[in-house]
Enzyme design. Structure first.
Site, mmCIF file in Angstrom:
data_model
loop_
_atom_site.group_PDB
_atom_site.id
_atom_site.type_symbol
_atom_site.label_atom_id
_atom_site.label_comp_id
_atom_site.label_asym_id
_atom_site.label_seq_id
_atom_site.Cartn_x
_atom_site.Cartn_y
_atom_site.Cartn_z
ATOM 1 C CG HIS A 100 -0.252 -0.256 2.513
ATOM 2 N ND1 HIS A 100 0.178 -1.510 2.866
ATOM 3 C CD2 HIS A 100 0.108 0.571 3.524
ATOM 4 C CE1 HIS A 100 0.762 -1.460 4.060
ATOM 5 N NE2 HIS A 100 0.746 -0.204 4.477
ATOM 6 C CB ILE A 101 1.085 4.192 -2.052
ATOM 7 C CG1 ILE A 101 1.989 3.379 -2.978
ATOM 8 C CG2 ILE A 101 1.537 5.641 -1.986
ATOM 9 C CD1 ILE A 101 2.088 3.956 -4.380
ATOM 10 C CG HIS A 102 1.234 5.087 4.294
ATOM 11 N ND1 HIS A 102 0.441 4.991 5.429
ATOM 12 C CD2 HIS A 102 1.955 3.941 4.254
ATOM 13 C CE1 HIS A 102 0.679 3.845 6.034
ATOM 14 N NE2 HIS A 102 1.598 3.182 5.358
HETATM 15 P P1 5GP Z 1 1.870 0.100 7.361
HETATM 16 O O1 5GP Z 1 2.284 0.303 8.780
HETATM 17 O O2 5GP Z 1 1.724 -1.383 7.046
HETATM 18 O O3 5GP Z 1 2.711 0.827 6.361
HETATM 19 O O4 5GP Z 1 0.449 0.758 7.215
HETATM 20 C C1 5GP Z 1 -0.728 0.137 7.603
HETATM 21 C C2 5GP Z 1 -1.733 1.226 7.820
HETATM 22 O O5 5GP Z 1 -3.020 0.622 7.886
HETATM 23 C C3 5GP Z 1 -1.543 1.995 9.124
HETATM 24 O O6 5GP Z 1 -1.324 3.359 8.835
HETATM 25 C C4 5GP Z 1 -2.843 1.752 9.889
HETATM 26 O O7 5GP Z 1 -3.273 2.884 10.601
HETATM 27 C C5 5GP Z 1 -3.798 1.351 8.798
HETATM 28 N N1 5GP Z 1 -4.867 0.482 9.222
HETATM 29 C C6 5GP Z 1 -4.775 -0.575 10.078
HETATM 30 N N2 5GP Z 1 -5.973 -1.158 10.220
HETATM 31 C C7 5GP Z 1 -6.837 -0.473 9.440
HETATM 32 C C8 5GP Z 1 -8.234 -0.610 9.167
HETATM 33 O O8 5GP Z 1 -8.927 -1.506 9.661
HETATM 34 N N3 5GP Z 1 -8.789 0.289 8.314
HETATM 35 C C9 5GP Z 1 -8.053 1.296 7.734
HETATM 36 N N4 5GP Z 1 -8.693 2.128 6.918
HETATM 37 N N5 5GP Z 1 -6.730 1.451 7.958
HETATM 38 C C10 5GP Z 1 -6.137 0.570 8.804
#
Ligand code: 5GP
Length: 114
Positions: A100-102
């Site tokens: 995923h891209i933030h």
């Molecule tokens: P990562 O840390 O893997 O780069 O990003 C995962 C992102 O997913 C985090 O920013 C977290 O807040 C988000 N996230 C986790 N659970 C959920 C969810 O149930 N729904 C949404 N919309 N975002 C989520």
């Protein structure tokens, strides 16, 4: 065997999320724990675990995600700047094993990250 990822469940509508955009290759939803006034997750429908595990054949999908980020930044009027982030693996801060891209914006963002 691990089951579907959290983001596959969001794509399937099994877990609710605030959707901002979708097309045949990806969806964009608002992060549940936003780190900026705009914090979207742009997620490929294909469950590529992380960019480090992407295949050469994923090239079009990977490029598409950045074009969608560009379009969303424009439609959300982030003309003063924004950031795109891809966390990869444990040391990269990746918590959901589905690429995923933030897309972050709406406030000045500091650098470097922690
Ligand atoms: P990562 O840390 O893997 O780069 O990003 C995962 C992102 O997913 C985090 O920013 C977290 O807040 C988000 N996230 C986790 N659970 C959920 C969810 O149930 N729904 C949404 N919309 N975002 C989520």
């Amino acid at each position: 065997m691990s089951g579907p990822t959290l983001f596959e469940k969001i794509i399937a509508g099994e877990i609710p999320a605030q959707k901002e955009y979708e097309d045949e290759l990806c969806i964009a939803v608002h992060d549940i724990n936003p780190q900026a006034p705009v914090h979207l997750l742009i997620i490929p429908r294909k469950p590529i675990p992380r960019v480090g595990d992407a295949l050469d054949e994923d090239q079009d999908t990977l490029g598409h995600l950045l074009i969608v980020a560009r379009n969303l930044a424009k439609s959300l009027e982030l003309e003063s700047g924004f950031r795109v982030v891809i966390n990869n693996g444990p040391d990269g801060g990746e918590t959901v094993p589905h690429l995923h891209i933030h897309l972050l914006g709406g406030r000045p963002l500091e650098w470097p990250p922690g």
